[in-house]
Design a protein around this motif. Sequence first.
Motif: not given
Length: 228
Positions: A12-23, A157-162, A173-175, A146-152
Amino acid sequence: MISIKNNIDCCGCNACGDVCTHGAITFKTDIEGFWYPVVDETKCVDCRLCERVCPELHIGELKKNDNNPPVTVAAINKNMAVRWDSTSGGAFSALAEVMYEQGGYVSGAVYDENFLVHNFVSDKPEDLSRLRSSKYLQSNAEGLYARIRELLRNGKKVLACGTPCQMAALRLFLHKDYDNLVIVDFICRGVNSPKVYRKYLDSLERKYGGKVVYVKAKNKELGWRSCI
């Protein structure tokens, strides 16, 4: 494409939804209140990006450092007020404060008005009180990656906690690695159902005849060693 045949195979991480550019990917909750991806095959072009960011499909790759464990340290926040307001020792708050001082962004989990949890990205130090402390629920991370990738990419600078699964998904996602990114996760024993938690709060409201206005896990007003 992502196809969940057994719910145990999805975190349930939701990453697949963020990476899908076709919605083509949305998330539907099951009877227990956990969400799982559903693919609209009329929109899907079978690019398989969703599979590339799924931590469940890349467990072997993500465990590549298991035989070379990093140096481990233990820490507590020197600020007594922060430790009092934290779920444990306040280490996240110390890291977040430094990131804010450097003009960076901090992401973590926050409650919404219904005490459900979603991931939130902030560049305002006053948001730290919302981000502080663990929330023992499945956290909706739609839009986070997608938001973190945009900022980077914009040099922020980003501190991501999860949760570990969310942060593993972020790496996929960032690859690639970013020098301006600090990733923080924690030992996780599984997340609770948002649906069950909301029903618990509803039961308290019925019992006491009022609305829940504040939630705090491991409140130290009952002692430092009490989990009640």
